[in-house]
Design a protein around this motif. Sequence first.
Motif, PDB file in Angstrom:
ATOM      1  N   THR A   1      -7.150  -2.543  -1.528  1.00 31.26           N
ATOM      2  CA  THR A   1      -7.820  -1.556  -0.694  1.00 31.26           C
ATOM      3  C   THR A   1      -7.387  -0.150  -1.051  1.00 31.26           C
ATOM      4  OG1 THR A   1      -7.878  -3.144   1.133  1.00 31.26           O
ATOM      5  CG2 THR A   1      -8.280  -0.836   1.677  1.00 31.26           C
ATOM      6  N   SER A   2      -8.335   0.774  -1.053  1.00 28.40           N
ATOM      7  CA  SER A   2      -8.035   2.196  -1.163  1.00 28.40           C
ATOM      8  C   SER A   2      -8.949   2.948  -0.209  1.00 28.40           C
ATOM      9  CB  SER A   2      -8.235   2.695  -2.596  1.00 28.40           C
ATOM     10  OG  SER A   2      -9.572   2.522  -3.012  1.00 28.40           O
ATOM     11  N   GLU A   3      -8.426   4.013   0.388  1.00 27.32           N
ATOM     12  CA  GLU A   3      -9.198   4.764   1.372  1.00 27.32           C
ATOM     13  C   GLU A   3      -8.808   6.231   1.319  1.00 27.32           C
ATOM     14  OE1 GLU A   3     -10.286   4.768   6.167  1.00 27.32           O
ATOM     15  OE2 GLU A   3      -8.630   3.545   5.390  1.00 27.32           O
TER      16      GLU A   3
ATOM     17  N   TYR B   1      -3.609   3.709  -0.816  1.00 27.59           N
ATOM     18  CA  TYR B   1      -3.939   2.915  -2.008  1.00 27.59           C
ATOM     19  C   TYR B   1      -3.188   1.603  -1.951  1.00 27.59           C
ATOM     20  CZ  TYR B   1      -4.335   1.326  -6.807  1.00 27.59           C
ATOM     21  OH  TYR B   1      -4.592   0.571  -7.932  1.00 27.59           O
TER      22      TYR B   1
ATOM     23  N   GLU C   1       0.741   5.047   1.222  1.00 25.29           N
ATOM     24  CA  GLU C   1      -0.013   5.819   2.194  1.00 25.29           C
ATOM     25  C   GLU C   1       0.607   7.202   2.360  1.00 25.29           C
ATOM     26  OE1 GLU C   1      -0.342   3.668   5.837  1.00 25.29           O
ATOM     27  OE2 GLU C   1      -0.878   1.780   4.855  1.00 25.29           O
TER      28      GLU C   1
ATOM     29  N   SER D   1       0.834  -1.199   0.000  1.00 27.24           N
ATOM     30  CA  SER D   1       0.000   0.000   0.000  1.00 27.24           C
ATOM     31  C   SER D   1       0.869   1.249   0.000  1.00 27.24           C
ATOM     32  CB  SER D   1      -0.934   0.018   1.211  1.00 27.24           C
ATOM     33  OG  SER D   1      -0.196   0.093   2.413  1.00 27.24           O
TER      34      SER D   1
ATOM     35  N   GLN E   1     -12.722  -1.778  -0.844  1.00 24.93           N
ATOM     36  CA  GLN E   1     -11.923  -2.979  -0.636  1.00 24.93           C
ATOM     37  C   GLN E   1     -12.306  -4.067  -1.634  1.00 24.93           C
ATOM     38  OE1 GLN E   1     -10.782  -3.668   3.786  1.00 24.93           O
ATOM     39  NE2 GLN E   1     -12.949  -3.151   3.831  1.00 24.93           N
TER      40      GLN E   1
ATOM     41  N   TRP F   1      -2.385  -1.930  -3.785  1.00 23.12           N
ATOM     42  CA  TRP F   1      -2.404  -2.528  -5.115  1.00 23.12           C
ATOM     43  C   TRP F   1      -3.299  -3.770  -5.141  1.00 23.12           C
ATOM     44  CZ3 TRP F   1       1.726   0.278  -3.524  1.00 23.12           C
ATOM     45  CH2 TRP F   1       2.230   1.210  -4.430  1.00 23.12           C
TER      46      TRP F   1
ATOM     47  N   VAL G   1      -4.628   9.480   2.490  1.00 23.40           N
ATOM     48  CA  VAL G   1      -4.948   8.663   1.326  1.00 23.40           C
ATOM     49  C   VAL G   1      -4.133   7.381   1.420  1.00 23.40           C
ATOM     50  CG1 VAL G   1      -4.895   8.498  -1.181  1.00 23.40           C
ATOM     51  CG2 VAL G   1      -5.425  10.684  -0.106  1.00 23.40           C
TER      52      VAL G   1
END
Length: 490
Positions: free
Chosen positions: A204-206, A199, A178, A176, A232, A201, A197
């Motif tokens: 999950t992204s938030e 992300y 971050e 990820s 997710q 691969w 942020v």
Amino acid sequence: MDAQPESGPQSKEPESSNPDPEPFEEIEEDEEPEEDEDLEHEGGGVAKTMTPEARIRKDRANMEALFRRLSTERVPVRVHDVIIKGNTKTKDSLIESEVEAVFRDATSFQQLLRAASVANTRLQDLDIFDSVNITLDEGPPELPGTANVVIEVTEAKNPLTGDLGIYSKPEARSWSLEGSLKLKNLFGYGDLWDGSVAYGWGQTSEVSTGVSIPRFKGISTPLSTRISLLSQDWLKFSSYKEQALGLSLGLLSTGNHDLSYNLSWRTLTDPSQMSSRTVRRQLGHSLLSALKYGFKIDQRDSPMRPTTGHAFVSTTQIGGLFPDLRSLRFIRQELDLRYAIPLGFYRAALNFGISGFKARGLGPAEPRRLVRENSNDGSSSDSGIDHIGGDLAVTAFADFSFDLPLRVFRDAGIHGHIFACTGSLNKLTENAYKEFSLQKFRDSFRSSAGFGIIIPTKLFRMEVNYCYILKQQEHDQGKTGVQFSFSSPL
């Protein structure tokens, strides 16, 4: 005495010409310096004035007598006033609310010193000052036995800070990216505005933003709120994708207790159209409304590499508080206990712990929907399984950490460890508890062991471990081999 930056509480020396120090009350001298008896005129009289060297020696002796009394006797004193300096943006009310109760209870000089140390720590924890200096000064002459507390702060030169890093999650086999930005003390109430942020691969992204205020006006508990958008991808493990728009409100945060309310709108989809029966029942929209209470104690000497002490965390969630048919109703209880035992050589320590699983890929599983290969003969093929989670999760570990023999490694904090862990995840809902037994619980445990090296840096914490699977269930996805892990240095 001038305030010094980045230091703890200090007691200020009297600046009057009187050599006898009387900061709070009259101090009786046990003995006079011998120099006074030797300072005589040739005619035999005592000198009316002392030389500078003699005066310095007399002052030093008086101060030593004062400090001996302060360290051995209880010297009554009370705080007359708290004087704040150096704050150009920060409100006086914020600083006063952080230290008022601490100094109010101090009734002796010894207690006042301890209170000043606690107040210094509290102000530093606000994370809006570059330095905090607390000086204890004499109170007004007409009020003997009083002291003034002088607090001098240096506000952060750059209120905007940011972080960026790439981290790995071996348990989820993902990486990820971050990043976060923080804006401190925008309105002078110690308010902290942040946006982050993350992300991952293929998983999950938030995106989230929030604000926290340690104390606002007369409210004694910190206030916080956060809005997040989470996406997710669990197709690899459980045949669904999840999107959630959430709002979190911090209701109480005092000492070891935290209480928050979480509200989120969740959507589960199955792009593959092959999900298992359990997953298909949960597809669509749902509302998550939950009250979350946390209790935490951490008496370890370090959260990253503890060598002594213990820690305990209890988290309770009650869902379904919102009056809506689509609101998920549940009760969740999580416990986490850690204990570290020092061994007395090479900073070696044994760490033990017991808690619940925090990753996917283990536990009860269910076959996915069959895929038709040929519409003429009706043949089908196995589409795999979905990990559907469980209701009772237990995991335990033992970790032996130690310094490496070379000094260059010890100075850099690089150390080794040997570990073993075991865990179990079982389903109890939907009448599954009727088939649950102690023998089944024992057989459900998985276990692994390994060794590795840990390399801490200012940017990240890297672990290189060799893990060997001792026991796993038929559908588990654990693998023996070398694992690389990159995590936040904090």
